[in-house]
Design an enzyme around this catalytic site. Structure first.
Site, mmCIF file in Angstrom:
data_model
loop_
_atom_site.group_PDB
_atom_site.id
_atom_site.type_symbol
_atom_site.label_atom_id
_atom_site.label_comp_id
_atom_site.label_asym_id
_atom_site.label_seq_id
_atom_site.Cartn_x
_atom_site.Cartn_y
_atom_site.Cartn_z
ATOM 1 N N SER A 1 -0.925 16.531 -11.312
ATOM 2 C CA SER A 1 -2.122 16.240 -12.094
ATOM 3 C C SER A 1 -3.142 15.402 -11.337
ATOM 4 O O SER A 1 -4.246 15.182 -11.833
ATOM 5 C CB SER A 1 -1.743 15.514 -13.395
ATOM 6 O OG SER A 1 -1.043 16.379 -14.261
ATOM 7 N N LEU B 1 -3.266 12.109 -10.625
ATOM 8 C CA LEU B 1 -3.627 10.960 -11.453
ATOM 9 C C LEU B 1 -3.868 9.669 -10.674
ATOM 10 O O LEU B 1 -4.480 8.742 -11.201
ATOM 11 C CB LEU B 1 -2.507 10.703 -12.481
ATOM 12 C CG LEU B 1 -2.224 11.836 -13.475
ATOM 13 C CD1 LEU B 1 -0.978 11.510 -14.280
ATOM 14 C CD2 LEU B 1 -3.415 12.042 -14.387
ATOM 15 N N GLY C 1 -6.687 6.631 -5.101
ATOM 16 C CA GLY C 1 -6.352 6.113 -3.781
ATOM 17 C C GLY C 1 -5.176 6.785 -3.123
ATOM 18 O O GLY C 1 -4.864 6.510 -1.966
ATOM 19 N N VAL D 1 -4.084 9.930 -1.547
ATOM 20 C CA VAL D 1 -4.744 11.116 -0.995
ATOM 21 C C VAL D 1 -3.962 12.396 -1.307
ATOM 22 O O VAL D 1 -4.543 13.409 -1.720
ATOM 23 C CB VAL D 1 -4.938 10.953 0.525
ATOM 24 C CG1 VAL D 1 -5.525 12.230 1.128
ATOM 25 C CG2 VAL D 1 -5.841 9.753 0.817
ATOM 26 N N ARG E 1 1.155 5.059 -15.349
ATOM 27 C CA ARG E 1 2.273 4.217 -14.924
ATOM 28 C C ARG E 1 2.419 2.978 -15.816
ATOM 29 O O ARG E 1 3.517 2.429 -15.936
ATOM 30 C CB ARG E 1 2.109 3.823 -13.456
ATOM 31 C CG ARG E 1 1.993 5.048 -12.539
ATOM 32 C CD ARG E 1 2.799 4.898 -11.281
ATOM 33 N NE ARG E 1 4.222 4.810 -11.515
ATOM 34 C CZ ARG E 1 5.133 4.744 -10.545
ATOM 35 N NH1 ARG E 1 4.750 4.748 -9.288
ATOM 36 N NH2 ARG E 1 6.416 4.653 -10.826
ATOM 37 N N GLU F 1 2.727 -3.946 -8.566
ATOM 38 C CA GLU F 1 3.222 -2.606 -8.247
ATOM 39 C C GLU F 1 4.675 -2.603 -7.771
ATOM 40 O O GLU F 1 5.154 -1.615 -7.217
ATOM 41 C CB GLU F 1 2.325 -1.978 -7.185
ATOM 42 C CG GLU F 1 0.885 -1.792 -7.619
ATOM 43 C CD GLU F 1 0.684 -0.610 -8.557
ATOM 44 O OE1 GLU F 1 1.136 0.492 -8.227
ATOM 45 O OE2 GLU F 1 0.067 -0.799 -9.630
ATOM 46 N N ARG G 1 -4.523 -2.348 -5.413
ATOM 47 C CA ARG G 1 -3.732 -2.440 -6.643
ATOM 48 C C ARG G 1 -3.046 -3.785 -6.828
ATOM 49 O O ARG G 1 -3.105 -4.375 -7.898
ATOM 50 C CB ARG G 1 -2.681 -1.326 -6.653
ATOM 51 C CG ARG G 1 -3.283 0.074 -6.597
ATOM 52 C CD ARG G 1 -2.208 1.116 -6.815
ATOM 53 N NE ARG G 1 -2.707 2.476 -6.589
ATOM 54 C CZ ARG G 1 -1.957 3.559 -6.749
ATOM 55 N NH1 ARG G 1 -0.695 3.444 -7.113
ATOM 56 N NH2 ARG G 1 -2.468 4.762 -6.519
ATOM 57 N N HIS H 1 -0.107 1.464 -1.235
ATOM 58 C CA HIS H 1 0.974 0.478 -1.258
ATOM 59 C C HIS H 1 1.348 0.115 0.170
ATOM 60 O O HIS H 1 1.184 0.926 1.097
ATOM 61 C CB HIS H 1 2.230 1.037 -1.951
ATOM 62 C CG HIS H 1 2.085 1.235 -3.419
ATOM 63 N ND1 HIS H 1 2.641 2.316 -4.074
ATOM 64 C CD2 HIS H 1 1.468 0.499 -4.374
ATOM 65 C CE1 HIS H 1 2.357 2.228 -5.365
ATOM 66 N NE2 HIS H 1 1.651 1.142 -5.566
ATOM 67 N N CYS I 1 9.448 5.826 -1.460
ATOM 68 C CA CYS I 1 8.960 5.726 -2.836
ATOM 69 C C CYS I 1 10.060 6.031 -3.844
ATOM 70 O O CYS I 1 10.058 5.512 -4.959
ATOM 71 C CB CYS I 1 7.809 6.701 -3.060
ATOM 72 S SG CYS I 1 6.240 6.191 -2.344
#
Length: 464
Positions: free
Chosen positions: A37, A39, A42, A44, A156, A192, A231, A267, A386
């Site tokens: 999607s 969403l 930042g 890419v 999130r 985060e 963030r 991040h 991640c």
């Protein structure tokens, strides 16, 4: 026995069993609504692949295969369940009403961006689930958990409540584990999680230094990136450190380079990865590279081993495109380390040459590169790092875990069968309004809680 006496006993036990501390990587299971999607501002890769047709079944199986391969290689591996999606409670809170089918239809027509957000499978990236401090570093000897508030994006922001329940269900023994509330969900305390936190140490059971990396200061005047939002705030990092009882001698706070954020480094784990005394990082990772290294060297009990990748070797664009630094750096019994990289690294000449040079250099512990295919996750902007939350646990702490979450051959086989029974092999953006997707997801998640023996962790189970 008082709580203070219990904590003292636990601290003594952890110290005695320090040599038995190992790092467990808790990977997020990819949820049934995995879709593209676009969403994440930042990110890419997320934006580039927005609107494509996804394959939730392949995504979940790719994640499980990575977990299984590392488990068979001797690395401690755990699993974390996905969130309940679509989040029908969020739709209801935003004014949609009626049956599931009616709410999905309304959202698809009136607010398709909201529908995409409440269907996001982003909890698969458990590096964002929480920040964790092991018992070796906390004042009461317990492992500390703070779920990230993830307030910087709506899709999130929906996660922390369930994340907290999941962590408390697994790490349930108050003698060994301490749970803190997420920080206030405001821009000043934008958190985060472990994606911006790295613990550096000699061995997992020894005291370590915590590197917190932030992108902006809510109450300061540090230069901000120009293209993409930063963030993590320094104020959030400092608050989490306080929650966990970390003191000045145990912490280093470093600012991300704003040019890196503008290149898509949303991040810190997209530009640096640490393990033990090793910090593998890009030259553009930190606004003050030398100051960050000096602070780490000053506070670490053991010598820091910095492994620097210069801009001339790997551009920021290539680092982001391949997620070279969003890799897992794992310790081996002989003192060497293994770097687990996404398949995209192998097909980029500059990145692959740099990785080979790291292994051949001989001046750092990295002695092996393992390539894993996680392309379904990569297209949404999440690599191997991640997908996992790192938790250093003593033997006693591992024995105190609740549920069935440490990966075994039997659990792996059950989870593969579960995915094949319940997941679609095709999910287009328009399919998110299909009411059958809700029922399929709830059925799958209900069965999963039985497999993992976690009890009623989902809203639909608790409301029944």
């Amino acid at each position: 026995m008082t709580r203070q006496a219990q904590a003292a006993q636990v601290a003594t036990e952890n110290e005695r069993m320090g040599e038995n501390v190992c790092e467990v990587n808790f990977d997020g299971l990819v949820g049934p609504t995995h879709n593209y999607s676009g969403l994440a501002a930042g990110n890419v890769a997320s934006k580039r692949h927005a609107g494509l047709v996804s394959n939730p079944r392949e995504a979940a199986l790719q994640g499980l295969e990575k977990m299984h391969a590392l488990s068979r290689a001797g690395y401690a591996q755990g699993v974390l369940p996905p969130q309940q999606r679509p989040d029908m409670a969020a739709l209801h809170a935003l004014g949609f009403s009626g049956s599931h089918a009616a709410m999905l239809e309304q959202a698809a027509k009136q607010a398709p961006a909201i529908l995409r957000a409440v269907c996001s499978a982003s909890s698969m990236w458990t590096a964002n689930a929480a920040t964790v401090t092991p018992g070796a570093d906390s004042p009461d000897g317990r492992v500390q958990f703070t779920p990230a508030n993830l307030q910087s994006s709506f899709h999130r922001y929906l996660e922390p409540a369930t994340t907290g329940r999941v962590l408390q269900a697994i790490f349930n023994d108050p003698c060994h584990f301490a749970h803190h509330a997420p920080l206030p969900a405001t821009p000043a305390f934008s958190d985060e999680g472990a994606a911006n936190h790295t613990r550096l140490c000699a061995d997992y059971g020894n005291a370590g230094v915590h590197l917190f990396v932030y992108g902006r200061e809510a109450f300061g005047s540090a230069p901000a990136p120009k293209r993409f939002p930063a963030r993590q705030t320094r104020e959030a990092s400092e608050a989490v450190a306080r929650q966990h009882g970390l003191i000045e001698s145990q912490t280093v706070f470093a600012r991300q380079h704003p040019d890196a954020i503008d290149a898509g480094v949303f991040h810190n784990d997209v530009i640096a990865v640490g393990n033990g005394p090793v910090l593998l990082y890009h030259a553009m990772a930190f606004a003050d590279e030398q100051g960050t290294l000096d602070a780490l060297r000053e506070k670490m009990p053991e010598p820091l081993i910095p492994v620097r990748v210069p801009l001339e070797a790997v551009s920021l664009e290539d680092a982001v495109a391949t997620y070279l630094f969003n890799s897992q750096l794992l310790s081996n019994p002989d003192g060497s380390m293994t770097l687990v990289v996404p398949g995209e690294c192998e097909t980029n000449e500059a990145v692959w040459r740099t990785l080979q040079d790291l292994v051949l250099a001989g001046h750092n512990p990295i002695g092996e590169i393992i390539v894993k295919d996680v392309k379904q996750s990569m297209r949404n902007g999440g690599g191997p790092a991640c997908l996992r939350l790192r938790v250093a646990l003593s033997e006693a702490e591992r024995a105190a875990l609740s549920g069935r979450v440490l990966l075994t051959e039997a659990l792996y086989a059950e989870l593969v069968g579960w995915v094949k029974r319940h997941y679609r092999d095709r999910l287009a953006p328009e399919d998110l309004a299909d009411p059958l997707l809700v029922e399929e997801s709830l059925t799958a998640l209900d069965e999963l809680t039985w497999i993992l023996q976690l009890g009623a962790i989902y809203p639909f189970q608790r409301d029944a």
